[in-house]
Design a protein around this motif. Structure first.
Motif, PDB file in Angstrom:
ATOM      1  N   PHE A  73     -11.147  21.015  15.539  1.00 22.88           N
ATOM      2  CA  PHE A  73      -9.687  21.126  15.663  1.00 22.88           C
ATOM      3  C   PHE A  73      -9.107  19.787  16.085  1.00 22.88           C
ATOM      4  O   PHE A  73      -9.596  19.143  17.017  1.00 22.88           O
ATOM      5  N   GLN A  74      -8.038  19.403  15.396  1.00 21.89           N
ATOM      6  CA  GLN A  74      -7.467  18.088  15.656  1.00 21.89           C
ATOM      7  C   GLN A  74      -6.974  17.938  17.097  1.00 21.89           C
ATOM      8  O   GLN A  74      -7.094  16.869  17.691  1.00 21.89           O
ATOM      9  N   ALA A  75      -6.456  19.024  17.651  1.00 21.29           N
ATOM     10  CA  ALA A  75      -5.953  18.924  19.029  1.00 21.29           C
ATOM     11  C   ALA A  75      -7.095  18.604  19.992  1.00 21.29           C
ATOM     12  O   ALA A  75      -6.931  17.822  20.931  1.00 21.29           O
TER      13      ALA A  75
ATOM     14  N   TRP B   7       8.219   0.260   2.500  1.00 24.78           N
ATOM     15  CA  TRP B   7       7.903  -0.300   3.828  1.00 24.78           C
ATOM     16  C   TRP B   7       7.203  -1.644   3.706  1.00 24.78           C
ATOM     17  O   TRP B   7       6.456  -2.044   4.596  1.00 24.78           O
ATOM     18  N   THR B   8       7.432  -2.327   2.589  1.00 27.99           N
ATOM     19  CA  THR B   8       6.733  -3.588   2.362  1.00 27.99           C
ATOM     20  C   THR B   8       7.362  -4.669   3.239  1.00 27.99           C
ATOM     21  O   THR B   8       8.386  -5.255   2.891  1.00 27.99           O
ATOM     22  N   SER B   9       6.739  -4.911   4.370  1.00 29.23           N
ATOM     23  CA  SER B   9       7.284  -5.869   5.335  1.00 29.23           C
ATOM     24  C   SER B   9       7.334  -7.253   4.713  1.00 29.23           C
ATOM     25  O   SER B   9       6.347  -7.719   4.139  1.00 29.23           O
TER      26      SER B   9
ATOM     27  N   ARG C  83       2.485   1.622  12.056  1.00 32.62           N
ATOM     28  CA  ARG C  83       2.022   0.633  11.077  1.00 32.62           C
ATOM     29  C   ARG C  83       0.506   0.426  11.162  1.00 32.62           C
ATOM     30  O   ARG C  83      -0.067   0.489  12.242  1.00 32.62           O
ATOM     31  N   GLY C  84      -0.079   0.171   9.997  1.00 32.30           N
ATOM     32  CA  GLY C  84      -1.518  -0.106   9.964  1.00 32.30           C
ATOM     33  C   GLY C  84      -2.384   1.125  10.194  1.00 32.30           C
ATOM     34  O   GLY C  84      -3.544   1.011  10.566  1.00 32.30           O
ATOM     35  N   GLY C  85      -1.828   2.311   9.949  1.00 34.32           N
ATOM     36  CA  GLY C  85      -2.565   3.557  10.221  1.00 34.32           C
ATOM     37  C   GLY C  85      -2.042   4.155  11.513  1.00 34.32           C
ATOM     38  O   GLY C  85      -2.097   3.496  12.554  1.00 34.32           O
TER      39      GLY C  85
ATOM     40  N   GLY D 131       1.794   7.979   2.513  1.00 33.31           N
ATOM     41  CA  GLY D 131       1.860   7.274   3.792  1.00 33.31           C
ATOM     42  C   GLY D 131       0.482   7.291   4.413  1.00 33.31           C
ATOM     43  O   GLY D 131      -0.407   6.529   4.018  1.00 33.31           O
ATOM     44  N   SER D 132       0.293   8.213   5.345  1.00 35.81           N
ATOM     45  CA  SER D 132      -1.033   8.337   5.951  1.00 35.81           C
ATOM     46  C   SER D 132      -2.086   8.679   4.907  1.00 35.81           C
ATOM     47  O   SER D 132      -3.221   8.217   4.977  1.00 35.81           O
ATOM     48  N   ASP D 133      -1.686   9.477   3.959  1.00 33.24           N
ATOM     49  CA  ASP D 133      -2.619   9.887   2.903  1.00 33.24           C
ATOM     50  C   ASP D 133      -2.548   8.870   1.772  1.00 33.24           C
ATOM     51  O   ASP D 133      -2.047   9.143   0.685  1.00 33.24           O
TER      52      ASP D 133
ATOM     53  N   MET E 224       0.834  -1.197   0.000  1.00 32.99           N
ATOM     54  CA  MET E 224       0.000   0.000   0.000  1.00 32.99           C
ATOM     55  C   MET E 224       0.874   1.254   0.000  1.00 32.99           C
ATOM     56  O   MET E 224       0.788   2.086  -0.888  1.00 32.99           O
ATOM     57  N   SER E 225       1.721   1.402   1.019  1.00 28.92           N
ATOM     58  CA  SER E 225       2.472   2.651   1.186  1.00 28.92           C
ATOM     59  C   SER E 225       3.451   2.899   0.045  1.00 28.92           C
ATOM     60  O   SER E 225       3.975   1.969  -0.563  1.00 28.92           O
ATOM     61  N   GLU E 226       3.662   4.187  -0.181  1.00 28.12           N
ATOM     62  CA  GLU E 226       4.627   4.625  -1.193  1.00 28.12           C
ATOM     63  C   GLU E 226       5.410   5.790  -0.614  1.00 28.12           C
ATOM     64  O   GLU E 226       5.009   6.372   0.391  1.00 28.12           O
TER      65      GLU E 226
END
Ligand SMILES: Cc1cc2nc3c(=O)[nH]c(=O)nc-3n(C[C@H](O)[C@H](O)[C@H](O)COP(=O)(O)OP(=O)(O)OC[C@H]3O[C@@H](n4cnc5c(N)ncnc54)[C@H](O)[C@@H]3O)c2cc1C
Lengths: 382, 358
Positions: B234-236, A165-167, A364-366, A140-142, A134-136
């Motif tokens: 707000f996120q905080a 990060w491909t485990s 990891r995982g979000g 990452g988070s997005d 998934m990650s690139e």
């Protein structure tokens, strides 16, 4: 009243306890026979295909896969107790983890009949090791920002891009890739994504190790250079990748691996305190209490998953609390120790590994920041 | 969902949904109608009479003794919902402890208001909640090698009135040693169980307070606007709220688990000490986060006398320290964990018992 974030706890019935003890007895023998050395965070860092196959022979892999696909037609609750027992003894389970936890359920939900027949029996026997792509570098988070492209060609697709990060990619046979198959739509960033089942030995796949800060190798960068994926290896519907990926999050986030990664260290600390190798300290009781409560909470989410109930928010709660706690255990034991431990001391070995693995727990995982947003949404704040 | 559970795999631990619905309504109405919060909390005789009429003042006591014979699942729900409404009545003292002690001692119970305490060897008991309001105080007394239960009427003891952090009546009571020595003897287990029952019932109350706090905080951050939008955007602020709600959920899971273990075994499960300890520890430490974050999210208004928040945060803090401080319970858990050691810690976590090594 606000709806509870997490389903109510349930107590374990006699059949589960029996299964638990059966698995435990087997694992105790394995440790006694020196088949493996207990460790921390083994579901990410310890591959042992032979051990995984042995679990397959005993019916402890692919438990929730129907028997017609080579599985065992058992419940998520039964799978839950088996995975808990494997994690607490620190068994080498990385080879099976991704396939058993999410690839199996995902194939059952979105896969074609041919895909189910091709993969599920070998997941249940422990012969097939999967990774997650998934990650690139820039996603990452997005995650919706993935740039790996799938181009339509005769009879299939060509994938080009870089996963990171491909485990376990270097140990795995195949991985699920999330890729963009249509131009980004600014009005709907989640549209135009698709999932592919990619053979990691196919031409055009290059796997490069990324060493972690302790010097060990579990991460990889996987380059896809026009890798051909036939139509029959598209997972689910083209363009539905986002929905498919997010529908698996309950499985990925609520399990016992989210609070048991450092259990071996906690257990070793209990003995060390008893024997005077660590000072007596009430923090131990506090951490044990959290583990016990998380065990109940995670089990409650498993019952919700078993009942096909919506569990994304509950899973986020387990993961935020659990990954924080398992990391805190590493830090806690560290605050009790002085320098000058001997290198081969068990406690020291586990502690140092736990400290080095800890930063990954809450990423990891979000990440926990992203998951706090999921909880906030569950509470109606966004 | 729970209806479809196969009991050989897992059993539900929930209270009777009809009772929960009735109690929710009752305490919502109570909260809506009551007067503004004050710095002290006084016994509400009218509410007590209403609860008594509904058979709720001795909900878990046996029917033979005049109680309603309900399970502790139902009992914990009552304690939680009443605490969430800040109901100023000694449900726990009267219904869960005094009634049970009298029954265990084979003493009659006329149903008049009672509170409960454990006097020291000199006959002095501290922090006796609602002592001034009780017609009689049930004392559990360690008399040399024997445990005794004495039901001591109002005119036979001396009371020095006080208030706890929450502003509840919390008195010092001096008994005549002869009255205590005249109590009926009970099994030694009654003494141990008293501590467990009291601790767990307090956990149920604090969980109820947490759940109302979550409601208040969520409602507030969705409504209150600053910088042109609700502060909950707000996120905080979201993080403050998510963290407190998560801690409250963990406290609830730990408490319900202990209630289930107690109910399923009628308080005989040897794993109960651990289970109650886990509940006490999780609830106690959760209170640190819940109280702090809730006050932070509510801003200055949440610190005022007129606001509901302190009617929940103060009792939560007062109650988490009763029937053993958090530290004492963490010590107990530490002792159990160290004696379980590496090989049996997981058995302790899952069953409350460190089964012999196999
Ligand atoms: C041990 C480990 C194993 C992994 N295994 C895999 C794998 O097998 N396959 C795979 O595809 N991926 C894997 N990952 C990657 C993982 O999914 C990502 O690390 C994760 O999604 C975060 O992305 P990032 O690392 O790029 O951090 P970023 O997204 O750059 O985040 C950095 C920091 O910013 C914060 N942040 C970002 N956005 C926001 C926001 N909107 N609000 C608040 N805070 C924000 C994050 O919480 C974090 O603290 C693994 C990661 C680890 C640590």
């Amino acid at each position: 009243m606000t709806r509870a974030l997490v389903p109510p706890v349930v107590t374990e019935g006699p059949d589960l306890t029996k299964l638990r003890l059966e698995v435990r007895a087997f694992l105790d023998d394995q440790v006694a026979d020196g088949r493996f050395v207990p460790h921390v965070d083994t579901w990410l860092t310890r591959w042992d295909r032979e051990f995984t196959r042995e679990l397959g022979r005993r019916g402890w892999l692919g438990m929730t896969i129907p028997t017609e696909y080579g599985g065992h037609g058992r419940t998520f609750l039964e799978r839950f107790v088996v995975t808990e027992e494997l994690l607490v003894v620190g068994a080498p389970v990385a080879a099976q983890w991704v396939a058993d936890r999410q690839i199996g359920p995902s194939l059952l939900r979105h896969g074609t009949e041919e895909q189910k027949r091709a993969f599920l029996p070998r997941i249940a026997s422990g012969d097939l090791v999967f990774g997650i792509g998934m990650s690139e570098p820039d996603a990452g988070s997005d995650l919706a920002g993935v740039r790996t492209r799938g181009e339509r060609v005769d009879d299939g697709w060509r994938l080009t891009g870089t996963k990171v990060w491909t485990s376990g990619a270097h140990e795995a046979d195949a991985f699920f890739v999330l890729a963009r198959t249509a131009q980004p739509d600014p009005a709907d960033r989640h549209a135009g994504l698709s999932q592919f089942i990619v053979d990691l030995r196919a031409p055009g796949v290059e796997i490069r190790p990324i060493l972690s800060m302790g010097g060990d190798h579990h991460f990889n960068e996987v380059h896809l250079d026009g890798v051909f994926v036939p139509d029959e290896r598209v997972l689910g519907q083209v363009g539905e990748g986002w929905r498919q990926v997010t529908s698996e999050l309950g499985f990925e986030r609520s399990g016992p691996e989210r609070f048991l990664s450092t259990f071996q260290l906690l257990a070793e600390a209990a003995s060390a305190m008893d024997e005077g190798r660590l000072p007596q300290d009430v923090g131990l009781g506090r951490h044990v209490a959290r583990v016990a409560a998380l065990h109940q909470m995670s089990f409650a989410v498993a019952t919700a998953l078993e009942a096909h109930a919506e569990a994304d928010v509950a899973a986020a709660v387990v993961k935020v609390l659990g990954t924080t706690s398992e990391g805190d255990i590493a830090d806690y034991v560290d605050t009790l120790t002085a320098t000058g431990w001997v290198e081969d001391e068990e406690l020291y070995r586990l502690l140092h590994a736990a400290i080095l693995q800890r930063p990954g727990f809450t990423l990891r995982g979000g990440t926990n920041e992203i998951l706090s947003g999921v909880i906030a949404r569950g509470l109606g704040l966004r | 969902m729970s209806a479809s559970l196969d009991p050989r795999l897992a059993r539900s631990t929930s209270a009777d949904p009809d009772l929960v619905a009735m109690l929710s309504q009752l305490f919502d109405d109570y909260r809506a109608a009551r007067s503004a919060p004050r710095e002290v909390i006084d016994f509400d005789a009218e509410l007590w009479a209403r609860l008594d009429e509904l058979g709720l003042t001795r909900l878990t006591a046996s029917e033979q003794s005049g109680g309603s014979g309900a399970s502790w699942f139902d009992g914990a729900a009552l304690l939680a919902l009443a605490a969430g409404a800040g109901a100023p009545v000694p449900l726990l003292e009267h219904g869960f402890l005094a009634a049970w002690l009298l029954e265990a001692a084979g003493l009659p119970n006329d149903g008049r208001l009672r509170t409960v305490c454990r006097p020291d060897p000199a006959g002095v008991a501290l922090n006796v909640t609602y002592g001034r309001d009780a017609a009689s105080i049930v004392a559990l007394f360690e008399d040399g090698d024997e445990w005794r239960v004495a039901d001591v009427p109002v005119d036979r003891r001396s009371i020095t009135r006080g208030r706890n952090l929450a502003g509840e009546p919390s008195e010092t009571v001096e008994f005549d040693l002869a009255d205590l020595a005249a109590g009926a003897t009970v099994e030694e287990e009654v003494g141990e169980q008293f501590h467990l029952r009291g601790a767990l019932a307090r956990c149920a109350q604090v969980c109820g307070a947490f759940e109302r706090i979550v409601e208040l905080v969520v409602a507030h951050v969705r409504e209150r606007e600053q910088f042109g939008r609700p502060i909950g955007r707000f996120q905080a602020v979201q993080r403050l709220v998510a963290d407190l709600a998560a801690e409250a959920s963990l406290a609830r899971a730990a408490t319900d688990t202990a209630v289930a273990r107690a109910t399923d075994s009628d308080w005989t499960d040897p794993g109960l000490l651990f289970a109650v300890g886990v509940a006490k520890s999780c609830v106690g430490h959760a209170a640190s986060v819940v109280v702090r974050n809730a006050h932070q999210a509510l801003g200055a208004i949440g610190t005022t006398l007129e606001h509901e928040l302190h009617t929940l945060t103060k009792p939560a803090l007062a109650r988490r320290s009763e029937f053993g401080s958090i530290h004492e319970w963490d010590e107990t858990l530490t002792r159990l964990a160290t004696s379980a050691g590496h090989d049996r810690l997981w058995s302790l976590v899952t069953t409350g018992r460190a089964a012999p090594p196999h």
